[in-house]
Design a protein around this motif. Structure first.
Motif, short mmCIF file in Angstrom:
data_model
loop_
_atom_site.label_atom_id
_atom_site.label_comp_id
_atom_site.label_asym_id
_atom_site.label_seq_id
_atom_site.Cartn_x
_atom_site.Cartn_y
_atom_site.Cartn_z
N THR A 173 -18.11 19.05 41.61
CA THR A 173 -19.25 19.34 41.63
C THR A 173 -19.87 20.18 40.79
O THR A 173 -20.27 20.65 39.68
N GLU A 226 -19.20 20.03 36.98
CA GLU A 226 -20.01 19.21 36.14
C GLU A 226 -21.35 20.06 36.20
O GLU A 226 -21.88 19.79 35.62
N LYS A 236 -20.93 22.18 33.32
CA LYS A 236 -20.97 21.11 31.74
C LYS A 236 -21.87 21.00 32.19
O LYS A 236 -22.20 20.83 30.69
#
Length: 73
Positions: A64, A67, A70
């Protein structure tokens, strides 16, 4: 004298009974040892399951976070 009375007074019969008792005690000790080993193995398996669950949660958290990073890049 009955056959039962002869067996009770026979020293070989008493020795046989003593041997049977000793064998029974040995079998009980072996059974107790196996039970203790099984308990230890179950506890170890349980602890491993707990550790695997913790690691899975850490992986999910890090995934998580990755992500989210990113998205920022």
């Amino acid at each position: 004298m009955s056959n039962n009375e002869q067996n009770k007074s026979n020293p070989n019969f008493e020795g046989y009974i003593t041997e049977l008792l000793d064998i029974g005690k040995l079998i009980k000790k072996i059974g107790d040892s196996i039970s203790a080993d099984a308990l230890v193995m179950a506890l170890e398996a349980s602890n491993k399951k707990i550790e695997i669950d913790k690691m899975q949660k850490q992986i999910e958290y890090l995934t998580t976070e990755l992500e989210e990073l990113k998205k920022l890049i």
